[in-house]
Design an enzyme around this catalytic site. Sequence first.
Site, PDB file in Angstrom:
ATOM      1  N   THR A  19       0.845  -1.199   0.000  1.00 56.82           N
ATOM      2  CA  THR A  19       0.000   0.000   0.000  1.00 56.82           C
ATOM      3  C   THR A  19       0.874   1.241   0.000  1.00 56.82           C
ATOM      4  O   THR A  19       2.015   1.202   0.470  1.00 56.82           O
ATOM      5  CB  THR A  19      -0.953   0.040   1.220  1.00 56.82           C
ATOM      6  OG1 THR A  19      -1.841   1.153   1.099  1.00 56.82           O
ATOM      7  CG2 THR A  19      -0.209   0.131   2.543  1.00 56.82           C
ATOM      8  N   HIS A  23      -2.368   5.866   6.143  1.00 51.42           N
ATOM      9  CA  HIS A  23      -3.515   5.704   7.049  1.00 51.42           C
ATOM     10  C   HIS A  23      -3.958   4.240   7.086  1.00 51.42           C
ATOM     11  O   HIS A  23      -4.199   3.679   8.151  1.00 51.42           O
ATOM     12  CB  HIS A  23      -4.677   6.591   6.616  1.00 51.42           C
ATOM     13  CG  HIS A  23      -4.399   8.044   6.739  1.00 51.42           C
ATOM     14  ND1 HIS A  23      -4.486   8.704   7.937  1.00 51.42           N
ATOM     15  CD2 HIS A  23      -4.024   8.963   5.813  1.00 51.42           C
ATOM     16  CE1 HIS A  23      -4.178   9.981   7.746  1.00 51.42           C
ATOM     17  NE2 HIS A  23      -3.894  10.156   6.467  1.00 51.42           N
ATOM     18  N   LYS A  24      -4.068   3.650   5.897  1.00 52.29           N
ATOM     19  CA  LYS A  24      -4.465   2.234   5.838  1.00 52.29           C
ATOM     20  C   LYS A  24      -3.442   1.370   6.585  1.00 52.29           C
ATOM     21  O   LYS A  24      -3.800   0.460   7.314  1.00 52.29           O
ATOM     22  CB  LYS A  24      -4.528   1.750   4.380  1.00 52.29           C
ATOM     23  CG  LYS A  24      -5.741   2.194   3.602  1.00 52.29           C
ATOM     24  CD  LYS A  24      -5.735   1.477   2.249  1.00 52.29           C
ATOM     25  CE  LYS A  24      -6.936   1.821   1.399  1.00 52.29           C
ATOM     26  NZ  LYS A  24      -6.983   1.013   0.158  1.00 52.29           N
ATOM     27  N   ASP A  77      -8.405  -3.539  -0.822  1.00 50.81           N
ATOM     28  CA  ASP A  77      -9.126  -2.560  -1.620  1.00 50.81           C
ATOM     29  C   ASP A  77     -10.410  -2.224  -0.882  1.00 50.81           C
ATOM     30  O   ASP A  77     -11.053  -3.105  -0.305  1.00 50.81           O
ATOM     31  CB  ASP A  77      -9.430  -3.091  -3.022  1.00 50.81           C
ATOM     32  CG  ASP A  77      -9.690  -1.931  -3.977  1.00 50.81           C
ATOM     33  OD1 ASP A  77      -8.735  -1.188  -4.264  1.00 50.81           O
ATOM     34  OD2 ASP A  77     -10.849  -1.743  -4.408  1.00 50.81           O
ATOM     35  N   SER A  78     -10.757  -0.951  -0.880  1.00 52.77           N
ATOM     36  CA  SER A  78     -11.925  -0.555  -0.084  1.00 52.77           C
ATOM     37  C   SER A  78     -12.731   0.504  -0.803  1.00 52.77           C
ATOM     38  O   SER A  78     -12.286   1.099  -1.783  1.00 52.77           O
ATOM     39  CB  SER A  78     -11.464  -0.046   1.282  1.00 52.77           C
ATOM     40  OG  SER A  78     -10.412   0.880   1.128  1.00 52.77           O
ATOM     41  N   PHE A 153      -8.781   9.887   6.915  1.00 48.84           N
ATOM     42  CA  PHE A 153      -8.534  10.173   5.498  1.00 48.84           C
ATOM     43  C   PHE A 153      -9.814   9.952   4.700  1.00 48.84           C
ATOM     44  O   PHE A 153     -10.834   9.513   5.238  1.00 48.84           O
ATOM     45  CB  PHE A 153      -7.400   9.274   4.963  1.00 48.84           C
ATOM     46  CG  PHE A 153      -7.797   7.828   4.779  1.00 48.84           C
ATOM     47  CD1 PHE A 153      -7.897   6.970   5.864  1.00 48.84           C
ATOM     48  CD2 PHE A 153      -8.081   7.304   3.511  1.00 48.84           C
ATOM     49  CE1 PHE A 153      -8.260   5.634   5.699  1.00 48.84           C
ATOM     50  CE2 PHE A 153      -8.434   5.972   3.339  1.00 48.84           C
ATOM     51  CZ  PHE A 153      -8.525   5.136   4.445  1.00 48.84           C
ATOM     52  N   ARG A 182     -12.130  -1.843   7.966  1.00 50.93           N
ATOM     53  CA  ARG A 182     -10.741  -2.306   7.865  1.00 50.93           C
ATOM     54  C   ARG A 182     -10.350  -3.095   9.111  1.00 50.93           C
ATOM     55  O   ARG A 182      -9.735  -4.163   9.003  1.00 50.93           O
ATOM     56  CB  ARG A 182      -9.828  -1.088   7.681  1.00 50.93           C
ATOM     57  CG  ARG A 182      -8.399  -1.423   7.329  1.00 50.93           C
ATOM     58  CD  ARG A 182      -7.689  -0.235   6.725  1.00 50.93           C
ATOM     59  NE  ARG A 182      -8.274   0.152   5.463  1.00 50.93           N
ATOM     60  CZ  ARG A 182      -9.071   1.219   5.306  1.00 50.93           C
ATOM     61  NH1 ARG A 182      -9.316   2.035   6.300  1.00 50.93           N
ATOM     62  NH2 ARG A 182      -9.599   1.473   4.130  1.00 50.93           N
TER      63      ARG A 182
HETATM   64  P1  IMP Z   1      -8.421   2.178  -2.661  1.00 51.86           P
HETATM   65  O1  IMP Z   1      -8.754   1.017  -1.774  1.00 51.86           O
HETATM   66  O2  IMP Z   1      -6.988   2.547  -2.581  1.00 51.86           O
HETATM   67  O3  IMP Z   1      -8.938   1.981  -4.046  1.00 51.86           O
HETATM   68  O4  IMP Z   1      -9.135   3.483  -2.087  1.00 51.86           O
HETATM   69  C1  IMP Z   1     -10.336   3.409  -1.447  1.00 51.86           C
HETATM   70  C2  IMP Z   1     -10.963   4.795  -1.343  1.00 51.86           C
HETATM   71  O5  IMP Z   1     -12.177   4.618  -0.610  1.00 51.86           O
HETATM   72  C3  IMP Z   1     -10.132   5.793  -0.557  1.00 51.86           C
HETATM   73  O6  IMP Z   1      -9.421   6.649  -1.388  1.00 51.86           O
HETATM   74  C4  IMP Z   1     -11.183   6.570   0.219  1.00 51.86           C
HETATM   75  O7  IMP Z   1     -11.650   7.624  -0.575  1.00 51.86           O
HETATM   76  C5  IMP Z   1     -12.297   5.564   0.411  1.00 51.86           C
HETATM   77  N1  IMP Z   1     -12.108   4.862   1.689  1.00 51.86           N
HETATM   78  C6  IMP Z   1     -11.845   3.548   1.886  1.00 51.86           C
HETATM   79  N2  IMP Z   1     -11.713   3.279   3.183  1.00 51.86           N
HETATM   80  C7  IMP Z   1     -11.897   4.438   3.814  1.00 51.86           C
HETATM   81  C8  IMP Z   1     -11.853   4.791   5.187  1.00 51.86           C
HETATM   82  O8  IMP Z   1     -11.590   4.003   6.094  1.00 51.86           O
HETATM   83  N3  IMP Z   1     -12.114   6.087   5.449  1.00 51.86           N
HETATM   84  C9  IMP Z   1     -12.385   7.015   4.505  1.00 51.86           C
HETATM   85  N4  IMP Z   1     -12.407   6.740   3.214  1.00 51.86           N
HETATM   86  C10 IMP Z   1     -12.156   5.449   2.865  1.00 51.86           C
END
Ligand code: IMP
Length: 198
Positions: A19, A23-24, A77-78, A153, A182
């Site tokens: 990653t 934050h993640k 991925d989220s 974030f 998460r």
């Molecule tokens: P990716 O998993 O890197 O494709 O990004 C997921 C996107 O979903 C992030 O850029 C955030 O905009 C949103 N997102 C996912 N998890 C969270 C979280 O825990 N808090 C706030 N936004 C989140």
Amino acid sequence: MHGEADTSPSDKRTLWFVTQNHHKYQEARRALDPFGITILMLSSPKTEIQSTSLGEIARFAAEEAAKKHNRTVLVEDSGLFVKALNGFPGSFSSYVYATIGVGGLLRLMGRQTRREAYFQASLALVSPRGSSVEFSGKVHGTLSHKSAGVQGFGFDPIFVPRGARKTFAQGGAEFKDKYSHRAIAFRKLALWYIGTKI
Ligand code: IMP
């Protein structure tokens, strides 16, 4: 996955998390710490395929990274799924965040009274030989009418988890860990991991 990639005893409690999002990484670290699992950040670019399935996106990127780095890796991925928008932005959340942002999503919602939404996180752990395991976590809640709070974030300033009265961004780390998609997904991974590997 049994004992395939991690050979030395010291590796048995260490996971590589691909990653570029600090934050993640910090959230993952806090979730795995109590289980005695160390997580290391592998800050390498990954391919994000277009799919509506977070699991599929995570698995593809993890398979690619496992081969590239020749080690077992973890990818997450989220996304945020808004009911009144038929699940949008979902797997496109990072793009939507980067383009219209929190303000843009609030404008899309307007005065909509049905403000239910959920966050989902999908994890894929893949070995270099291609065996994989997946976990996911979800948190239901509502979107606030205004952005509130400065911690966290992404869409944290507008998401109020069910059972709470403040946004993730107002609550801080402990609050987020109590509810977050998460934290749920990483705890599932930890329970499987310690059961399988030790
Ligand atoms: P990716 O998993 O890197 O494709 O990004 C997921 C996107 O979903 C992030 O850029 C955030 O905009 C949103 N997102 C996912 N998890 C969270 C979280 O825990 N808090 C706030 N936004 C989140």
